[in-house]
Design an enzyme around this catalytic site. Structure first.
Site: not given
Length: 322
Positions: A173, A197, A268, A271, A294, A303
């Site tokens: 990110r 995150k 993004h 990514r 993730h 994806y």
């Protein structure tokens, strides 16, 4: 009352008009989200803004000022219905429902609500859109073009090329990239230590082109931009401070925008492109999930839809019986 400086002005104004009880609950919930749940600053701002909107709606509808204790399933649904009538999109409604559930669960656990109405609140279905991605040849064209300024050894061009190479090589990110320090790079093993995150750390590999771009930036570009206050930041802005995510986004938008036929994408989108190209190259979902950081496999599975759509398009364009 402490508030994050980046809180939207409209949310801040609504927060100032809340009753003392409601404002105190918002303050405590914000601390809980930030420090106990470890949410990102962006998520905390969004959740707090949603909760302020919810409580402001509740106090407006309840003349007797029922406060947080007046929250029930009917109040939650009425708030979301009002938001829908204002034209709020489904994706935003879904996030607001999630914010409300997080708040009511917290309020119930703290004794502010006798019953948690959150589980009775259904989530508006979010539209599942396929993210725009670069084709492999478009990604290569973007990276090749960014390398042209490197030959002149312009420090900003060296930085921009390294930023693009590293973003595409790792799929990190933009906030993760801008937060990197010197010590987060293992040059010998070509690995990055990334803080994602929820302050979760992961290790991400990168290839020879990104390693070469990093070497050029650190050897010939960064010293020209570094100042006494630059610290250990891996990437720097023109004034010597840590690279701002807005600048990194601009680098990607402008570089991808210069490629003929390429979709308009930012970090993004780059990514997304990395994940798609990994899967098209034979990588398994679990590995891609680990690389991207993730929390759940379902996020990574998006994806697979991109690659399937691309296969369908190729089939329709090339197969004689399509």
């Amino acid at each position: 009352m402490n508030r994050t400086s980046s809180e939207r002005p409209d949310a801040s104004a609504r927060r100032d008009r809340l009753s003392e009880e409601a404002a105190d609950a918002v303050e405590r919930f914000e601390r809980h989200a930030r420090w106990e749940r470890g949410m990102s600053a962006h998520t905390v701002r969004a959740y707090v803004s949603d909760v302020v909107s919810l409580l402001a709606h509740l106090e407006k509808e309840n003349e007797d000022d029922g406060g947080v204790a007046g929250l029930d399933a009917a109040a939650l649904r009425a708030w979301l219905a009002a938001e829908h009538d204002r034209g709020t999109g489904r994706a935003t409604l879904a996030r607001r429902a999630a914010s409300a559930r997080a708040f009511t669960a917290w309020a119930h656990a703290r004794g502010l609500l006798e019953v948690d109405p959150g589980p009775r609140l259904s989530t508006p279905k979010r539209p599942r859109r396929l993210p725009p991605v670069l084709r492999r040849d478009q990604a290569e064209s973007m990276l090749d073009s960014s390398e042209e300024g490197v030959r002149a050894e312009d420090p900003v061009a060296l930085r921009d090329h390294a930023v693009l190479e590293l973003l595409y090589a790792t799929g990190v990110r933009v906030s993760e990239l801008c937060g990197l320090d010197h010590g987060d790079v293992d040059h010998e093993r070509c690995m990055l230590r990334v803080v994602g995150k929820g302050d979760k750390q992961r290790t991400v590999p990168f290839g020879v082109p990104a390693a070469r771009a990093l070497e050029h930036w650190l050897g010939r570009g960064r010293p020209s931009l570094a100042r006494s206050g630059s610290g250990d930041a891996l990437f720097l802005g023109v004034r010597g401070g840590r690279l701002n995510p807005r600048t990194a986004r601009r680098i990607v938008y402008e570089s991808a925008g210069a490629v003929r036929g390429a979709p308009r994408i930012g970090p993004h989108g780059l990514r997304h492109s990395t994940a798609t190209h990994l899967l098209e190259g034979g990588a398994d979902l679990r590995s891609v999930q680990e690389l991207l950081g993730h929390a759940t496999l379902s996020t990574t599975q998006l994806y697979t839809h991109v690659t399937v759509e691309r296969l369908k398009a190729i089939h329709e364009r090339t197969h004689p019986r399509s």
